[in-house]
Design a protein around this motif. Sequence first.
Motif, PDB file in Angstrom:
ATOM      1  N   GLY A 179       0.777  -1.231   0.000  1.00 14.55           N
ATOM      2  CA  GLY A 179       0.000   0.000   0.000  1.00 14.55           C
ATOM      3  C   GLY A 179       0.810   1.283   0.000  1.00 14.55           C
ATOM      4  O   GLY A 179       0.240   2.368  -0.118  1.00 14.55           O
ATOM      5  N   ARG A 180       2.128   1.196   0.120  1.00 15.15           N
ATOM      6  CA  ARG A 180       2.930   2.423   0.166  1.00 15.15           C
ATOM      7  C   ARG A 180       3.141   2.992  -1.236  1.00 15.15           C
ATOM      8  O   ARG A 180       3.482   2.277  -2.170  1.00 15.15           O
ATOM      9  N   TYR A 181       2.955   4.304  -1.350  1.00 13.16           N
ATOM     10  CA  TYR A 181       3.311   5.075  -2.540  1.00 13.16           C
ATOM     11  C   TYR A 181       4.201   6.219  -2.091  1.00 13.16           C
ATOM     12  O   TYR A 181       4.038   6.745  -0.979  1.00 13.16           O
ATOM     13  N   TRP A 252      -1.999   9.332  -9.587  1.00 16.06           N
ATOM     14  CA  TRP A 252      -2.152  10.724  -9.165  1.00 16.06           C
ATOM     15  C   TRP A 252      -3.009  10.752  -7.894  1.00 16.06           C
ATOM     16  O   TRP A 252      -4.038  10.078  -7.814  1.00 16.06           O
ATOM     17  N   PHE A 253      -2.577  11.549  -6.908  1.00 17.56           N
ATOM     18  CA  PHE A 253      -3.319  11.685  -5.651  1.00 17.56           C
ATOM     19  C   PHE A 253      -3.583  13.159  -5.357  1.00 17.56           C
ATOM     20  O   PHE A 253      -2.714  14.017  -5.605  1.00 17.56           O
ATOM     21  N   THR A 254      -4.748  13.449  -4.814  1.00 17.53           N
ATOM     22  CA  THR A 254      -5.096  14.817  -4.461  1.00 17.53           C
ATOM     23  C   THR A 254      -4.389  15.252  -3.183  1.00 17.53           C
ATOM     24  O   THR A 254      -3.870  14.416  -2.427  1.00 17.53           O
ATOM     25  N   ARG A 255      -4.412  16.558  -2.905  1.00 22.98           N
ATOM     26  CA  ARG A 255      -3.823  17.060  -1.656  1.00 22.98           C
ATOM     27  C   ARG A 255      -4.514  16.454  -0.443  1.00 22.98           C
ATOM     28  O   ARG A 255      -3.881  16.126   0.555  1.00 22.98           O
ATOM     29  N   GLU A 256      -5.810  16.318  -0.534  1.00 24.90           N
ATOM     30  CA  GLU A 256      -6.558  15.757   0.596  1.00 24.90           C
ATOM     31  C   GLU A 256      -6.129  14.313   0.851  1.00 24.90           C
ATOM     32  O   GLU A 256      -5.969  13.888   2.003  1.00 24.90           O
ATOM     33  N   ALA A 259      -2.640  14.320   2.378  1.00 27.36           N
ATOM     34  CA  ALA A 259      -2.706  14.760   3.771  1.00 27.36           C
ATOM     35  C   ALA A 259      -3.178  13.629   4.685  1.00 27.36           C
ATOM     36  O   ALA A 259      -2.658  13.451   5.793  1.00 27.36           O
ATOM     37  N   LEU A 260      -4.146  12.853   4.233  1.00 27.94           N
ATOM     38  CA  LEU A 260      -4.613  11.720   5.022  1.00 27.94           C
ATOM     39  C   LEU A 260      -3.494  10.692   5.211  1.00 27.94           C
ATOM     40  O   LEU A 260      -3.322  10.136   6.302  1.00 27.94           O
ATOM     41  N   ALA A 261      -2.729  10.454   4.155  1.00 27.47           N
ATOM     42  CA  ALA A 261      -1.636   9.487   4.244  1.00 27.47           C
ATOM     43  C   ALA A 261      -0.555   9.966   5.205  1.00 27.47           C
ATOM     44  O   ALA A 261      -0.028   9.184   6.008  1.00 27.47           O
ATOM     45  N   LEU A 262      -0.213  11.244   5.148  1.00 25.83           N
ATOM     46  CA  LEU A 262       0.800  11.788   6.045  1.00 25.83           C
ATOM     47  C   LEU A 262       0.360  11.695   7.503  1.00 25.83           C
ATOM     48  O   LEU A 262       1.180  11.499   8.405  1.00 25.83           O
ATOM     49  N   ALA A 263      -0.940  11.833   7.728  1.00 21.79           N
ATOM     50  CA  ALA A 263      -1.487  11.741   9.081  1.00 21.79           C
ATOM     51  C   ALA A 263      -1.727  10.300   9.516  1.00 21.79           C
ATOM     52  O   ALA A 263      -2.198  10.068  10.632  1.00 21.79           O
ATOM     53  N   ARG A 264      -1.441   9.355   8.642  1.00 16.37           N
ATOM     54  CA  ARG A 264      -1.661   7.923   8.903  1.00 16.37           C
ATOM     55  C   ARG A 264      -3.127   7.651   9.244  1.00 16.37           C
ATOM     56  O   ARG A 264      -3.448   6.827  10.104  1.00 16.37           O
ATOM     57  N   PHE A 270      -3.430   5.363   0.527  1.00 13.68           N
ATOM     58  CA  PHE A 270      -2.100   4.757   0.431  1.00 13.68           C
ATOM     59  C   PHE A 270      -1.337   5.054   1.717  1.00 13.68           C
ATOM     60  O   PHE A 270      -1.748   5.885   2.539  1.00 13.68           O
ATOM     61  N   GLY A 271      -0.231   4.356   1.910  1.00 17.23           N
ATOM     62  CA  GLY A 271       0.637   4.595   3.050  1.00 17.23           C
ATOM     63  C   GLY A 271       1.813   5.460   2.632  1.00 17.23           C
ATOM     64  O   GLY A 271       2.445   5.210   1.608  1.00 17.23           O
ATOM     65  N   ALA A 272       2.109   6.497   3.414  1.00 20.94           N
ATOM     66  CA  ALA A 272       3.204   7.408   3.096  1.00 20.94           C
ATOM     67  C   ALA A 272       4.517   6.915   3.684  1.00 20.94           C
ATOM     68  O   ALA A 272       4.548   6.067   4.583  1.00 20.94           O
ATOM     69  N   ALA A 273       5.609   7.459   3.186  1.00 22.95           N
ATOM     70  CA  ALA A 273       6.930   7.155   3.730  1.00 22.95           C
ATOM     71  C   ALA A 273       7.013   7.653   5.167  1.00 22.95           C
ATOM     72  O   ALA A 273       6.308   8.582   5.563  1.00 22.95           O
ATOM     73  N   PRO A 274       7.869   7.053   5.990  1.00 22.65           N
ATOM     74  CA  PRO A 274       7.991   7.468   7.395  1.00 22.65           C
ATOM     75  C   PRO A 274       8.590   8.864   7.512  1.00 22.65           C
ATOM     76  O   PRO A 274       9.247   9.353   6.582  1.00 22.65           O
TER      77      PRO A 274
END
Length: 289
Positions: A179-181, A252-256, A259-264, A270-274
């Motif tokens: 799930g990580r992008y 392509w991913f929206t800002r929203e 932002a959700l991914a960064l906030a976990r 998707f899952g963001a990098a640490p």
Amino acid sequence: MLAPGFTGNTVDRADRVRHEPALLDAALADPRARLLVLDGLDPQLDDAGRLIWSTLDAAEGQRLFLGFAQDGAPLFAHTLAPGAPVPAGRSPALFAMLDRFEASDAALYAGARSLVDWHGRHGFCANCGTATAIFRAGWARICPNCGAEHFPRVDPVVIMVAEHQGRALLGRQPPWPQGRYSALAGFLEVGESIEEAVAREIHEEAGVRVRNVRYVASQPWPFPSSLMIACIAEAEEDALTIDTNELEDARWFTREEVALALARDPAAPFGAAPPYAIAHTLLTAWVGR
């Protein structure tokens, strides 16, 4: 101000000591001198997530001068023990520690790890093949045969987000957690500017042409010795042609969504990098415009 992981080193690198053997001898003889405790290339952390230090006689290998701590104490690392293999990649133990590091300790460890790794891999002269010797307090090696001097290398890497109509282009590679992008990335090539490398890598990996490349931040990445150069570029179109030799997928991913991914957030697509990875810093900057 953005503070990527592995930055914020507060140690005085004291270049003067590297050029004056008498100053190095004085640092080695200082009763306050401390040696970074390493298990191969992995650090040792205490319960507070701080690096563990010992006296200079606590380990095999040659001493590498890291600089002076804020209290004036000389700090050293040590080369790998004679005959010891250079560890490959990142160990599971290190992955478990990366989120625990105090920021300035992480930055200090990054430099030490890259330096120790470099010495372990560059014991012979690239010019004539003769075994080299450490000099300049551990920040160079010299060949006794041809006199060539060798210095720790840094490999520049561009890492970038292409944006198009309020969306960011992210990709994933098969080895990553499910799930990580993350941002696309690639090494600079000889005869290439940062802007040209960004445009080339995005087009090669995702088939998208970009313009208006903007620098965001940089980060030393000690696995083994890269400099990550984070950028944002404007995409001319959003149609993707994915190079499956490089990427498993790209979207392509929206800002929203970012932002959700960064906030976990569990609702994130998707899952963001640490946080210690500059991809996290880059996406944070992009979300905040």
